[in-house]
Scaffold this active site. Structure first.
Site, PDB file in Angstrom:
ATOM      1  CG  ASN A 124      -1.936  -1.154   1.147  1.00 13.07           C
ATOM      2  OD1 ASN A 124      -2.003  -1.861   0.137  1.00 13.07           O
ATOM      3  ND2 ASN A 124      -2.678  -1.365   2.222  1.00 13.07           N
ATOM      4  CB  THR A 169     -15.982  38.104 -30.464  1.00 10.16           C
ATOM      5  OG1 THR A 169     -16.819  38.969 -31.217  1.00 10.16           O
ATOM      6  CG2 THR A 169     -14.827  38.902 -29.883  1.00 10.16           C
ATOM      7  CG  HIS A 170     -20.016  36.029 -30.858  1.00  8.23           C
ATOM      8  ND1 HIS A 170     -20.908  35.494 -29.951  1.00  8.23           N
ATOM      9  CD2 HIS A 170     -19.584  37.191 -30.313  1.00  8.23           C
ATOM     10  CE1 HIS A 170     -21.020  36.313 -28.923  1.00  8.23           C
ATOM     11  NE2 HIS A 170     -20.224  37.344 -29.116  1.00  8.23           N
ATOM     12  CB  SER A 291      -7.171  12.710 -49.927  1.00  8.36           C
ATOM     13  OG  SER A 291      -8.147  11.880 -50.534  1.00  8.36           O
ATOM     14  CE  LYS A 297      -9.325  17.068 -48.500  1.00  8.59           C
ATOM     15  NZ  LYS A 297     -10.183  16.323 -47.577  1.00  8.59           N
ATOM     16  CG  ASN A 299      -6.560  15.835 -45.575  1.00 12.15           C
ATOM     17  OD1 ASN A 299      -7.169  16.726 -46.176  1.00 12.15           O
ATOM     18  ND2 ASN A 299      -6.641  14.558 -45.901  1.00 12.15           N
TER      19      ASN A 299
HETATM   20  N1  ARG Z   1      -1.492  -3.536  -7.691  1.00 10.31           N
HETATM   21  C1  ARG Z   1      -1.921  -2.805  -6.552  1.00 10.31           C
HETATM   22  C2  ARG Z   1      -2.365  -1.401  -6.934  1.00 10.31           C
HETATM   23  O1  ARG Z   1      -2.030  -0.990  -7.968  1.00 10.31           O
HETATM   24  C3  ARG Z   1      -0.814  -2.745  -5.541  1.00 10.31           C
HETATM   25  C4  ARG Z   1      -1.263  -2.579  -4.139  1.00 10.31           C
HETATM   26  C5  ARG Z   1      -1.921  -3.819  -3.663  1.00 10.31           C
HETATM   27  N2  ARG Z   1      -2.233  -3.726  -2.267  1.00 10.31           N
HETATM   28  C6  ARG Z   1      -3.033  -4.625  -1.676  1.00 10.31           C
HETATM   29  N3  ARG Z   1      -3.261  -4.462  -0.424  1.00 10.31           N
HETATM   30  N4  ARG Z   1      -3.558  -5.628  -2.364  1.00 10.31           N
HETATM   31  O2  ARG Z   1      -3.032  -0.736  -6.221  1.00 10.31           O
END
Ligand code: ARG
Length: 473
Positions: A124, A169-170, A291, A297, A299
């Site tokens: 994480n 403008t516009h 084209s 053309k 493009n």
């Molecule tokens: N592949 C996961 C992601 O991109 C990595 C983190 C995964 N964490 C977990 N607790 N499963 O978020």
């Protein structure tokens, strides 16, 4: 770095459960196809290796692992880096994501000690840190590329300093301006884009690593040492926030969406201006296509695609807002969905900036066509109204008088300068010869003397400001 090759790509078979013995049954293949992120997060690998080397060094410095173990981890990680770089990294069936793949391969290389790397770390905080490093690198890349494009546009402004054109403008001809003035508008847009990406870099300043899964870790780590090694200026103060935060991704996607929106307006103008109807410019052969059926053309495809890419970048921003909104703290697997929009926006924006620079560097403007359009005398309507104001007529009344003159000229099929003194007198008693002087030689461009206006002196002043802001001066 290269993606898992076809041969090595995990087949997402029902094999294992990541070697985790809590599970008695293998993962379903459908689950694996949904859950695995290795197909895209391999792009985080350089950051993951850097992070792991710094993390292992800190573990050793803190006495959490031995110096010998750290040396082995470093050796193994350097080999992993080399394999990832030269494309020989053996991705394996069962590699769920890049973090697991690298640890698995490391353990193959160095043996059991590889299992020490994940001490005091969770995926994480690991993934949040990799993504922050990725965002920082690509925000810096955007800053560079925007600077190059803005420099190219500024050079074109210098080259076309006193070329009159109609301002719109516009999409109606409104008041004449110099082409330099119009082009400089894009320079200021790009300068703001660059500031936004500088703010994105700042948003990645606090390192998530060390937060663990969410609550911190059971070791006396030195987060500041790791942060310094990885180029973070601070550590995230709250471990719960650290693993929940993807603001820096949203910030990148937001800055990219706005920048792409600017490029789309530039592209749209080049498309219009390249038409026979406008004839204001011609893109170089290198940035155009033909084209398959119509030989005449040419493009302006690059400009068209700049015009079309913006909504895609906006949708990437919207997609991640959708993922993050209402998401309970802390990490949820939903957040794995941050990567594909991010990678797509980085790739698309970097390519668009490069293309816009190449196209603008080689474009040709057509002075005759711009000047002919700018010579439309109705563009002087505001200036005639201002002449009446200088003669004491309230602006709102003057506006009505000039509207009457324009309507009369159109009805008579005349240019404003072809109206007789009698015809003028019928609309207002205070119109004299200065009316005709004002319409000569497009003199009304030079009367826009206010700061930021189109008179040459002001455009020159603005060029200096833009050069200074671009750090070119
Ligand atoms: N592949 C996961 C992601 O991109 C990595 C983190 C995964 N964490 C977990 N607790 N499963 O978020």
């Amino acid at each position: 770095m290269s993606p898992p090759g076809a041969a090595a790509r995990p087949s997402a078979g029902p094999l294992h459960n990541a070697g985790i013995s809590r599970f008695a049954e293998p993962q379903d293949t459908g689950f694996r196809r949904l859950n695995d992120s290795i197909g895209f997060d391999w792009r985080l690998s350089p950051y993951d290796v850097d992070q792991s080397i710094a993390h292992a060094a800190m573990l050793a410095a803190q006495g959490i692992i031995s110096p010998a173990d750290e040396a082995e981890l470093r050796r193994g990680l350097e080999q992993v880096r080399a394999e990832l770089t030269d494309g020989s990294f053996p991705f394996a069936d069962g590699d769920e994501d890049i973090h697991m793949a690298i640890e698995r391969r490391l353990t193959e290389i160095v043996g059991r000690v590889g299992g020490r790397l994940h001490t005091a770390r969770s995926r994480n905080d690991q993934v949040a840190t990799d993504v922050a490093m990725f965002v920082r690198a690509h925000a810096r890349e955007a800053v560079e590329r925007i600077g190059r494009l803005a420099g190219t546009v500024l050079e074109q402004a210098e080259r076309h300093l006193d070329w009159p054109m109609p301002g719109y403008t516009h999409m109606q001809r409104a008041q004449p301006i110099y082409l330099s003035h119009h082009l400089l508008a894009y320079v200021w847009m790009l300068l703001r884009d660059r500031e936004r990406f500088e703010a994105v870099v700042a948003a990645t300043a606090r390192m998530p690593l060390g937060a663990g899964a969410l609550a911190g870790v059971n070791f006396d780590t030195d987060r500041r040492a790791v942060a310094a090694a990885l180029g973070f200026s601070e550590v995230a103060a709250n471990s719960v926030d650290a693993v929940s935060n993807r603001d820096f991704v949203l910030d990148y996607l937001g800055a990219a969406a706005t920048c792409a929106t600017h490029l789309s307006r530039l592209g749209a103008e080049i498309v219009l201006w390249s038409t026979e109807e406008y004839g204001f410019c011609e893109v170089s052969d290198a940035w155009a296509s033909g084209s398959s059926i119509m030989p005449q053309k040419k493009n302006p495809d690059a400009a068209e695609l700049l015009r079309a890419k913006a909504p895609r970048l906006v949708s990437n921003l919207v997609a991640l807002h959708g993922v993050m909104h209402g998401l309970p703290l802390t990490y949820n697997k939903d957040m794995q969905e941050d990567k594909e929009p991010l990678f797509d926006s980085c790739d698309t924006l970097e390519l668009c900036l490069e293309a816009a620079t190449g196209m603008l560097d080689t474009i040709t403007f057509r002075r005759d066509r711009l000047a002919a359009a700018a010579a439309d005398q109705f563009l002087a309507a505001t200036d005639i109204a201002d002449l009446l104001v200088r003669r004491g007529v309230p602006f709102r009344e003057a506006h009505g008088v000039v509207a009457g003159l324009v309507r009369h000229a159109i009805d008579e099929g005349k240019q404003l300068s072809e109206l007789t003194p009698d015809e003028l007198a019928r609309q207002s008693p205070v119109l004299d010869d200065e009316f005709y002087a004002l319409l000569r030689d497009g003199a009304w461009l030079e009367t826009k003397v206010s700061e930021g206006g189109t008179s040459l002196a002001r455009v020159r002043e603005q060029l200096q400001q833009a050069r200074a802001a671009l750090r070119l001066a």
